[in-house]
Write an enzyme that holds these catalytic residues in place. Sequence first.
Site, PDB file in Angstrom:
ATOM      1  N   LYS A  15      -1.464   7.684  -3.794  1.00 59.11           N
ATOM      2  CA  LYS A  15      -0.088   7.972  -3.334  1.00 59.11           C
ATOM      3  C   LYS A  15       0.090   9.347  -4.317  1.00 59.11           C
ATOM      4  O   LYS A  15       1.127   9.585  -4.783  1.00 59.11           O
ATOM      5  CB  LYS A  15       0.936   7.092  -3.645  1.00 59.11           C
ATOM      6  N   ASP A  41      -4.583  -4.675  -3.224  1.00 51.62           N
ATOM      7  CA  ASP A  41      -4.002  -5.947  -3.012  1.00 51.62           C
ATOM      8  C   ASP A  41      -3.662  -5.869  -1.618  1.00 51.62           C
ATOM      9  O   ASP A  41      -3.656  -6.839  -0.870  1.00 51.62           O
ATOM     10  CB  ASP A  41      -3.208  -6.183  -3.935  1.00 51.62           C
ATOM     11  N   ASP A  45      -5.016  -7.504   2.051  1.00 53.30           N
ATOM     12  CA  ASP A  45      -4.391  -8.575   2.763  1.00 53.30           C
ATOM     13  C   ASP A  45      -4.102  -8.305   4.108  1.00 53.30           C
ATOM     14  O   ASP A  45      -4.427  -9.161   5.230  1.00 53.30           O
ATOM     15  CB  ASP A  45      -3.227  -9.140   2.032  1.00 53.30           C
ATOM     16  N   ASP A 103       0.515   4.814   2.477  1.00 57.82           N
ATOM     17  CA  ASP A 103       1.322   4.720   3.864  1.00 57.82           C
ATOM     18  C   ASP A 103       0.498   4.956   5.093  1.00 57.82           C
ATOM     19  O   ASP A 103       0.787   4.379   6.181  1.00 57.82           O
ATOM     20  CB  ASP A 103       2.872   5.249   3.837  1.00 57.82           C
ATOM     21  N   TYR A 116      -0.902  -4.046 -12.633  1.00 57.73           N
ATOM     22  CA  TYR A 116      -1.222  -5.370 -12.840  1.00 57.73           C
ATOM     23  C   TYR A 116      -1.529  -5.558 -14.424  1.00 57.73           C
ATOM     24  O   TYR A 116      -2.013  -6.725 -15.039  1.00 57.73           O
ATOM     25  CB  TYR A 116      -2.597  -5.779 -12.138  1.00 57.73           C
TER      26      TYR A 116
END
Length: 323
Positions: free
Chosen positions: A164, A219, A223, A195, A118
Site C-alpha cells: 500500500k 494474514d 484467509d 485493495d 505484529y
Amino acid sequence: MPGDGIGQEVIPVAVAVLRAVLPELETVEMPAGWEAFEKYGASVPAETVTTIQACGAGLFGAVQSPAYKVAGYRSAILTMRQELELYANIRPVISLPNVSPRADVDMIIVRENSEGLYISDEESDGETAIARRRITKSGSQRIARKAVEVMEKFGRSRLTIVHKANVLPLTDGLFRDTVRAQIPSHFTVDELLVDVAALKMVGAPQTFDTLVTTNLFGDILSDAAAHWGGGLGLAPSLNWGDAIAVAEPVHGSAPDIAGKGEANPLAAVLSAAMLLDYVWDRPDLAARIQQAVASVLATPLPAKNRTALTQSALLQTLGENHP
Ligand code: GGG
C-alpha cells in the site's frame, strides 16, 4: 505439538499419514498452547523450543487463547514464530475436488511473518491509541529471498508484490523496492495495491501465481484466498525460517466440536505434506499425500466419526497407491 482442542485429534492423523509414506520418520511429542501454559507456565515451554530446534521441523495443531488478558501469557503461535525466527508464512491455495468453488486456482502466498503490525507495539492514553508498524530492509530482503526459493522449488515464474505504498510510501515503499531489488531478472514481477489485490482475489483468483506481502496484508489476503481451496478448515500453512519450519493447519482449536471425533484432519494432513514438499525435498511423497487427500474429498464423509473415517480412507488410499 497437538496443542489445544481439535489439535489433539487432527495431529495424530497427520503423523499417521506422514508415517505411511515415510516409515523412518522419528517424532517426539511436546506441549504447546493454552493447556501447556496452565500446566507449565509458558505457552511454548523452553524444552519445546529446544526440541523443535533439535528436530529442525515441527507440526503444530491449534491454540485456544483466552479472550481476556492473562498475565504472562502469549499465544503459542506468535511465541514460536518469534523465538524460532519463523519469518515466512507460506500459504498455498489450490482447487480441491468437491470443496472448491472453482477448479483453476493454484497460488502460493508468501507472507512476512515477523514484522509489520505484529510486533504488537501499541500505546494508548485512553483517547488516542497507536500501533507501530515496523518494516525493515533486512526483513524485506529475507522474505523476498524466501519467495524466490519457493518459486524456484516449484517452477513458478511470476511474483506479485502486494503493498500500500501510495498511502504508506516510507514503510510499504521500502518493502516493495527492497523485494523488487532481490528478485532475479528471469522472474516476471508485478505489483498490486492491497485493495486491488483483494478485489482480484475475489473476482479472478486463477490469475495469481506467487504473491509476497507484509504481515497483516498477508494474514487477511491468505484467509480470503483459502475460500478457493475449500475454506479455512482445509487450509494448510508452513511457518518457515532459515533453519527451522513449523507446519500448522490454519484453523483454530474449534472448542465447539473438540472431543467429538468430528474434526476434519485434512488441513493438518496437508500441512504435514508441506514439510515433505518444502523442507525435506520429498515432493514425490508430498504428491502421494495430496493425491490421497483429493481422492478422499471426492466422496464426502459424514460428520460423525469424521476424524477416524478420514484417517482410514487416507491410509487405505495410500496403501493401494503404493508405487
Ligand atoms: N492453527 C492455528 C490456530 O490455532 N489458530 C487459532 C488462533 O490463532 N488463535 C488465536 C491465538 O491463540 O493466537
